[in-house]
Design a protein around this motif. Structure first.
Motif, PDB file in Angstrom:
ATOM      1  N   ARG A 344       0.844  -1.210   0.000  1.00  0.00           N
ATOM      2  CA  ARG A 344       0.000   0.000   0.000  1.00  0.00           C
ATOM      3  C   ARG A 344       0.876   1.255   0.000  1.00  0.00           C
ATOM      4  NH1 ARG A 344      -1.960   3.559   3.862  1.00  0.00           N
ATOM      5  NH2 ARG A 344      -3.916   4.603   3.266  1.00  0.00           N
ATOM      6  N   LEU A 412      -5.511   1.211  -5.347  1.00  0.00           N
ATOM      7  CA  LEU A 412      -6.090   2.096  -4.341  1.00  0.00           C
ATOM      8  C   LEU A 412      -7.357   2.756  -4.867  1.00  0.00           C
ATOM      9  CD1 LEU A 412      -2.832   3.859  -3.072  1.00  0.00           C
ATOM     10  CD2 LEU A 412      -4.025   1.909  -2.044  1.00  0.00           C
ATOM     11  N   ASP A 416      -9.301   7.063  -1.629  1.00  0.00           N
ATOM     12  CA  ASP A 416      -8.080   6.893  -0.834  1.00  0.00           C
ATOM     13  C   ASP A 416      -6.931   7.700  -1.433  1.00  0.00           C
ATOM     14  OD1 ASP A 416      -9.347   5.247   0.904  1.00  0.00           O
ATOM     15  OD2 ASP A 416      -8.325   3.401   0.309  1.00  0.00           O
ATOM     16  N   ARG A 417      -6.822   7.676  -2.742  1.00  0.00           N
ATOM     17  CA  ARG A 417      -5.763   8.454  -3.397  1.00  0.00           C
ATOM     18  C   ARG A 417      -5.969   9.944  -3.167  1.00  0.00           C
ATOM     19  NH1 ARG A 417      -7.133   5.154  -7.820  1.00  0.00           N
ATOM     20  NH2 ARG A 417      -7.707   6.966  -9.089  1.00  0.00           N
TER      21      ARG A 417
END
Length: 749
Positions: A344, A412, A416-417
């Protein structure tokens, strides 16, 4: 045969038997046993060896060692190295490190070298190139195994499988090999003890896979390549770690030209340079480019260069049609070996506009505490997906960063990005504001809201730390500002510019501040915030002024003045009058400059800001000097210094007043007093990091010494000023000082 002879004698003595007793128990003649132990009996019958093993009640490993006597007597010399790389280039330091590691063992121990680096960095090429150059140093042969530690299509090879292949290469028939892993290990160590072998273990996954493959006590050497840092091998087996980085520009060019041919390369030097830029020194990337170019000998080089120019699709161009010649596939093999947390973070690092980053920034990016972020970065460093060029800072290769960005988009979620990107920008903006507050020694003009959840900005502890952080992060800060502008985060854009202003001005970086201020003004106009527009317009005016663009400066400053007057922004108006004094000075209109400075001083007095008022009084004094009114100038500057001394005072203002008083003393021939004031200003300038003004002070010190006839002291001061002017790209100032230095140096000689 000698190893097996020693083995039989060792096993017999361990059992407490004489040769005669063993003969009686086994049915093998004493003569045969004596011949086997002395080495005079060669090619013994297998039945005899089996009888001896039964009589000695040997476990599997010892039995296999003894049973190998017949085959080992012929002393098979394996030659398993794959062909050497044809166009190996550079790596002189690393090759020397491998040689030194083998020599350091001095024949008393197995020399182990762990060659580490990212996928495609050239680890196998280095190991094979060295191995072939030194093959004659290992008369007992060379063993090679691809351990497939990072193959996507298969699991890492188990050590037992490799041991069986090695033992067979050493002459042990497969039918004689024990089944138990420990017995295989023991047999390999026994057979290799006392020999001088070279063992190349390519593409290892970890230390655990390698240790069973180390030879017994001997003058052998082992080269291990891995994408992981084999720290256990270094710590427990004394391995020498040899880390590979990208090729330098010259070596990369030599490698590429060696593939495509000098005639073709010389015909398109610009395209060759661009291809080298796109490959960023990664040997595999260079090899793939070479394969694609040589596969189409009639195609111009610029066709491939243009294809690779598109950053978003660049990795598509590094594919020569096979798995081992596909850069994305090579990166994927390393990525697939990561745990979920490290994977991640790897993707999140692909969001960075710059591959160089500090641990606190990564913590905010990932919304993790700093210790957790540091652990994840170490995991990526262990996998050679990032490296640490200096303590606490990590860097990712340009092509690896492109793959990381692909992983971010693929794995992702969009929200989230977006959240990570906002935390990233907030970290830089809020830390810049904190650094600026430290430099200004006062609250920021306008505050920005709290950073997003998970973002923990840094707070520099003092002026030095603030200047160091801003200098270290400067390039990425400008990229962050551009990123924020592209996202439409206008408040962050103009506040970041405001936070960079003092740093830029103290370092003489007016071109950089101009770019930052232009973005800031556009953001302030998009927000339709008059105060922000006025502040950024004033900053632009100052930048243009310092760059000698007086007409542009006047336009921006007039815009700032009108907005401040219209909306009653008194403090901002006072600062604008301060910049207008500099504009008037550039036009040699010192009377007007005095008038602006007086307006500025009165406004600051009405606001109860004595430090700013003192600064304005000092400006008045400076311009009185320019008018030749030295007594009035000294009175104003002395008054300003007194006001700064009454409170805590700010370093910048104190420096400026001391410099003014020193200049006044110099102009009036009071040289001792001039030096006293000017010398006091130097450590204060250094403390606040104002290199621009410090350089001016050193030039004044030089002129005072020259006037006093202190030639050597004058030379030292002028050289100091010259060095600083050159580092600040102040060409005209540097030429002026050089002109003063030249006759002075000749007079000393």
């Amino acid at each position: 045969m000698g190893d097996q002879c020693a083995a039989l004698r060792r096993f017999r003595l361990r059992a407490g038997l004489t040769q005669e007793a063993l003969a009686e128990r086994s049915g093998v003649s004493v003569r045969t046993i004596r011949g086997l132990e002395t080495g005079n009996r060669r090619n013994p019958q297998r039945s005899s060896l089996r009888q001896l093993a039964d009589a000695l009640e040997l476990p599997d490993g010892d039995r296999a060692e003894l049973m190998s006597a017949e085959q080992a007597s012929a002393k098979v010399v394996p030659r398993q190295l794959p062909p050497p790389p044809r166009r190996f280039t550079g790596r002189h330091r690393e090759l020397a490190e491998l040689t030194d590691a083998v020599r350091a063992a001095d024949g008393d121990a197995v020399a182990v070298s762990a060659v580490g680096g990212a996928g495609g960095i050239g680890k196998t090429w280095l190991a094979l190139h060295w191995a072939h150059r030194h093959a004659d140093d290992f008369p007992d042969g060379q063993l090679y195994a691809n351990l497939r530690g990072f193959d996507v299509s298969s699991s890492p090879v188990r050590p037992e499988v490799v041991l069986r292949a090695f033992l067979e290469a050493l002459g042990v028939p497969s039918a004689s090999l024990p089944l138990e892993a420990g017995a295989l290990h023991g047999l390999f160590r026994s057979l290799t003890e006392g020999r001088r072998l070279l063992v190349v273990l390519d593409n290892a996954r970890d230390t655990e896979q390698v240790v069973p493959l180390l030879p017994g006590r001997s003058a052998s050497a082992v080269l291990v390549t891995s994408r992981n840092r084999l720290t256990g091998l270094v710590a427990t087996h004394g391995a020498t770690a040899v880390e590979l980085d990208v090729l330098n520009r010259d070596d990369a060019r030599q490698l590429l030209v060696g593939h495509v041919g000098r005639h073709r390369a010389d015909g398109e030097p610009g395209s060759v340079a661009e291809l080298l830029d796109h490959c960023s020194g990664l040997p595999l990337a260079l090899g793939i480019v070479a394969a694609r170019v040589t596969g189409h000998p009639g195609f111009p080089l610029h066709a491939l260069a243009e294809e690779l120019r598109n950053t978003a699709a660049r990795l598509d161009g590094f594919d020569a049609g096979e798995f081992t010649a596909n850069l994305r596939a090579v990166f994927s093999a390393s990525y697939s070996a990561l745990d979920a947390g490290a994977a991640r973070l790897f993707g999140l690092l692909g969001l960075l506009p710059s591959p160089d980053v500090g641990v606190p920034v990564v913590a905010s990016l990932a919304a993790r505490p700093v210790p957790a972020a540091r652990r994840l970065l170490r995991a990526l460093e262990h996998a050679h997906l990032v490296h640490q060029p200096q303590p606490g800072r990590y860097r990712m290769h340009d092509l690896t960063a492109l793959y990381a960005a692909e992983r971010a988009r693929a794995v992702l979620p969009a929200h989230d990005r977006a959240a990570a990107l906002e935390r990233l920008v907030d970290h830089y903006v809020h830390t810049t504001i904190a650094a600026d507050r430290m430099l200004r020694d006062r609250p920021a003009v306008l505050e920005l809201g709290a950073p997003g959840p998970g973002c923990v900005p840094e707070v520099p502890r003092d002026i030095g730390a603030a200047m160091t952080w801003l200098a270290t992060e400067h390039d990425i800060l400008l990229e962050i500002q551009a990123l924020a502008a592209a996202q439409g985060w206008h408040a962050r854009v103009w506040r970041l510019a405001q936070g960079l202003g003092i740093f830029h001005w103290r370092r003489g970086m007016f071109e950089e501040n101009l770019v930052s201020s232009q973005r800031a003004l556009a953001a302030a106009e998009a927000l339709n915030e008059p105060e922000a527009i006025a502040i950024t317009a004033r900053n632009l005016g100052y930048d243009h002024l310092k760059l000698g663009r007086h007409a542009e400066a006047a336009g921006y400053l007039e815009r700032a003045r009108l907005i401040n007057e219209e909306h009653g922004f008194t403090e901002a108006l006072a600062h604008t009058y301060g910049v207008l004094t500099h504009l008037a000075e550039r036009g040699n209109d010192h009377r007007t400059a005095v008038g602006y400075a007086l307006k500025s001083a009165r406004l600051f007095r009405s606001l109860g800001k004595p430090d700013d008022e003192a600064n304005a009084l000092n400006a008045m004094g400076w311009h009185q000097v320019m008018l030749g009114e030295f007594d009035t100038a000294r009175e104003l500057c002395t008054r300003a210094l007194g006001m700064l001394g009454e409170g805590r005072g700010r370093g910048k203002e104190v420096c400026a007043v001391l410099h003014s008083l020193g200049y006044i003393a110099k102009k009036t021939g009071q040289y001792a007093e001039a030096l006293w004031h000017l010398r006091r200003s130097i450590p204060l300038y250094e403390e606040i990091g104002d290199e621009f003004a410090e350089a001016n002070a050193w030039e004044d010190i030089a002129e005072v010494h020259a006037a006093m006839g202190n030639t050597r002291e004058a030379e030292h001061a002028w050289r100091t000023a010259l060095t600083m002017f050159e580092s600040q790209n102040r060409i005209a100032d540097a030429h002026r000082v050089s002109a003063r230095l030249s006759p002075l140096v000749h007079s000393i000689v």
